[in-house]
Design a protein around this motif. Sequence first.
Motif, PDB file in Angstrom:
ATOM      1  N   GLN A   1      55.578  60.347   6.631  1.00  0.00           N
ATOM      2  CA  GLN A   1      55.247  60.160   5.124  1.00  0.00           C
ATOM      3  C   GLN A   1      56.186  60.541   4.480  1.00  0.00           C
ATOM      4  O   GLN A   1      56.456  59.567   2.858  1.00  0.00           O
ATOM      5  N   THR A   2      56.374  61.447   4.934  1.00  0.00           N
ATOM      6  CA  THR A   2      57.808  62.279   3.080  1.00  0.00           C
ATOM      7  C   THR A   2      58.994  61.064   3.623  1.00  0.00           C
ATOM      8  O   THR A   2      59.733  60.329   2.435  1.00  0.00           O
ATOM      9  N   TRP A   3      59.293  60.585   4.950  1.00  0.00           N
ATOM     10  CA  TRP A   3      60.356  59.892   4.447  1.00  0.00           C
ATOM     11  C   TRP A   3      60.043  58.519   4.222  1.00  0.00           C
ATOM     12  O   TRP A   3      60.983  57.716   3.854  1.00  0.00           O
ATOM     13  N   ALA A   4      58.903  57.610   4.482  1.00  0.00           N
ATOM     14  CA  ALA A   4      58.841  56.756   4.021  1.00  0.00           C
ATOM     15  C   ALA A   4      58.399  56.509   2.962  1.00  0.00           C
ATOM     16  O   ALA A   4      58.969  55.540   1.448  1.00  0.00           O
ATOM     17  N   LEU A   5      58.087  58.199   1.949  1.00  0.00           N
ATOM     18  CA  LEU A   5      57.858  58.013   0.828  1.00  0.00           C
ATOM     19  C   LEU A   5      59.510  57.241  -0.207  1.00  0.00           C
ATOM     20  O   LEU A   5      59.839  56.718  -0.634  1.00  0.00           O
TER      21      LEU A   5
ATOM     22  N   ASP B   1      52.978  69.195   7.295  1.00  0.00           N
ATOM     23  CA  ASP B   1      54.253  70.023   8.142  1.00  0.00           C
ATOM     24  C   ASP B   1      54.678  70.388   7.837  1.00  0.00           C
ATOM     25  O   ASP B   1      55.914  70.710   6.577  1.00  0.00           O
ATOM     26  N   TYR B   2      54.860  72.322   8.354  1.00  0.00           N
ATOM     27  CA  TYR B   2      55.386  72.780   7.761  1.00  0.00           C
ATOM     28  C   TYR B   2      55.075  74.126   8.404  1.00  0.00           C
ATOM     29  O   TYR B   2      54.975  74.370   9.370  1.00  0.00           O
TER      30      TYR B   2
ATOM     31  N   ARG C   1      62.082  68.075  11.275  1.00  0.00           N
ATOM     32  CA  ARG C   1      62.432  67.139  10.446  1.00  0.00           C
ATOM     33  C   ARG C   1      62.596  65.561  11.147  1.00  0.00           C
ATOM     34  O   ARG C   1      62.311  64.302  11.025  1.00  0.00           O
ATOM     35  N   ALA C   2      63.032  66.076  12.880  1.00  0.00           N
ATOM     36  CA  ALA C   2      63.317  64.752  13.688  1.00  0.00           C
ATOM     37  C   ALA C   2      62.671  64.300  13.663  1.00  0.00           C
ATOM     38  O   ALA C   2      61.713  62.541  14.239  1.00  0.00           O
ATOM     39  N   ARG C   3      61.015  65.247  14.282  1.00  0.00           N
ATOM     40  CA  ARG C   3      59.533  64.193  15.060  1.00  0.00           C
ATOM     41  C   ARG C   3      59.783  63.249  13.830  1.00  0.00           C
ATOM     42  O   ARG C   3      58.858  62.436  14.129  1.00  0.00           O
ATOM     43  N   GLY C   4      59.526  63.752  12.614  1.00  0.00           N
ATOM     44  CA  GLY C   4      59.155  62.897  11.193  1.00  0.00           C
ATOM     45  C   GLY C   4      59.791  61.739  11.280  1.00  0.00           C
ATOM     46  O   GLY C   4      59.022  60.509  11.091  1.00  0.00           O
ATOM     47  N   TYR C   5      60.990  61.715  11.683  1.00  0.00           N
ATOM     48  CA  TYR C   5      61.688  61.076  11.502  1.00  0.00           C
ATOM     49  C   TYR C   5      61.594  59.619  12.631  1.00  0.00           C
ATOM     50  O   TYR C   5      61.910  58.569  12.758  1.00  0.00           O
ATOM     51  N   GLU C   6      61.119  60.200  13.272  1.00  0.00           N
ATOM     52  CA  GLU C   6      61.368  58.904  15.203  1.00  0.00           C
ATOM     53  C   GLU C   6      59.256  59.008  14.466  1.00  0.00           C
ATOM     54  O   GLU C   6      59.239  57.796  14.775  1.00  0.00           O
ATOM     55  N   ARG C   7      58.781  59.067  14.073  1.00  0.00           N
ATOM     56  CA  ARG C   7      56.940  58.559  13.654  1.00  0.00           C
ATOM     57  C   ARG C   7      57.779  57.867  13.021  1.00  0.00           C
ATOM     58  O   ARG C   7      57.018  56.503  12.557  1.00  0.00           O
ATOM     59  N   TYR C   8      58.242  58.076  11.431  1.00  0.00           N
ATOM     60  CA  TYR C   8      59.248  56.971  10.601  1.00  0.00           C
ATOM     61  C   TYR C   8      59.360  55.424  11.558  1.00  0.00           C
ATOM     62  O   TYR C   8      59.197  54.843  10.896  1.00  0.00           O
ATOM     63  N   ALA C   9      60.473  56.132  11.687  1.00  0.00           N
ATOM     64  CA  ALA C   9      61.305  54.656  12.574  1.00  0.00           C
ATOM     65  C   ALA C   9      60.467  53.730  13.195  1.00  0.00           C
ATOM     66  O   ALA C   9      61.183  52.835  13.342  1.00  0.00           O
ATOM     67  N   ALA C  10      59.450  54.918  14.003  1.00  0.00           N
ATOM     68  CA  ALA C  10      58.367  53.853  15.157  1.00  0.00           C
ATOM     69  C   ALA C  10      57.834  53.228  14.208  1.00  0.00           C
ATOM     70  O   ALA C  10      56.650  52.404  15.225  1.00  0.00           O
ATOM     71  N   ARG C  11      57.398  53.123  13.061  1.00  0.00           N
ATOM     72  CA  ARG C  11      56.464  52.083  12.497  1.00  0.00           C
ATOM     73  C   ARG C  11      56.268  50.950  12.299  1.00  0.00           C
ATOM     74  O   ARG C  11      57.415  49.983  13.032  1.00  0.00           O
TER      75      ARG C  11
ATOM     76  N   THR D   1      52.530  70.968 -12.954  1.00  0.00           N
ATOM     77  CA  THR D   1      53.392  71.574 -11.568  1.00  0.00           C
ATOM     78  C   THR D   1      53.177  70.875 -10.648  1.00  0.00           C
ATOM     79  O   THR D   1      51.737  70.281  -9.919  1.00  0.00           O
ATOM     80  N   HIS D   2      54.214  69.587 -10.173  1.00  0.00           N
ATOM     81  CA  HIS D   2      53.418  68.733  -9.707  1.00  0.00           C
ATOM     82  C   HIS D   2      54.014  68.773  -8.097  1.00  0.00           C
ATOM     83  O   HIS D   2      55.314  69.462  -7.526  1.00  0.00           O
ATOM     84  N   THR D   3      53.715  68.740  -7.101  1.00  0.00           N
ATOM     85  CA  THR D   3      54.167  68.894  -5.393  1.00  0.00           C
ATOM     86  C   THR D   3      53.590  67.482  -5.034  1.00  0.00           C
ATOM     87  O   THR D   3      52.319  67.536  -4.200  1.00  0.00           O
ATOM     88  N   PRO D   4      54.350  66.291  -5.008  1.00  0.00           N
ATOM     89  CA  PRO D   4      53.934  64.961  -4.238  1.00  0.00           C
ATOM     90  C   PRO D   4      53.863  65.209  -2.765  1.00  0.00           C
ATOM     91  O   PRO D   4      52.920  63.848  -2.467  1.00  0.00           O
TER      92      PRO D   4
END
Length: 233
Positions: free
Chosen positions: A175-179, A135-136, A223-233, A164-167
Amino acid sequence: MSENRAALVLFSGGQDSTTCLAWALARFAKVETVGFDYGQRHIAEMAARPRILAAIKRDFPDWAARLGEDHVLPLEVLKAIGGSALTDDLKIEMGANGLPTSFVPGRNIFFLTAAAALAYRRGIRDLVGGMCETDYSGYPDCRDESIKAMTHAFDLGMDTQFATHTPLMRLDKAQTWALAEELGGRALVDLIVAETVTCYEGDRAHCHAWGYGCGTCPACELRARGYERYAAR
């Protein structure tokens, strides 16, 4: 990952870099941070950095002992080059080259090079960054291939061996919110919502469930779309 090694986190004060900071603090014995003043139009992210670092030291005692020195490096050459909506007063829209006008050519190349040079002087060989190609906004210097090429150049040019670590590279925003929750519980999620800045407009006036922002720029929409998906888990 390594109880005896140190890491340097590219820390902007945004959601992704704060999550990466937590990721590093959970894995390395000592973690330093570096931010960059490149003449960006909005300094809200830079202003958020000390607030976030202070909150981590206050609210996460297991991490506080590992959190080391913070550095800020000037990279005004990016402002001098200009031509981006993040450095100049331009509308954020898609450009003729297929990239949004928020693209700052070479920004991550400059950031990583400066971070690697600082890490070399600090005796650190592990770099951590929030680059992501899931998501970028399509920035080519966020791609895994670009990061690997830059790391190889550092190894050759400084005659050493960096990692160089890019988690977040393969994670979407949900998934970033969940992490973040996995690493620091709801307390870290709440800190990210309250203090981190992702908005391209640097908006700290409008508060949403996912944090502060204008709500309409590409960064806010992701950010908003990701949070909505994270919150709906």
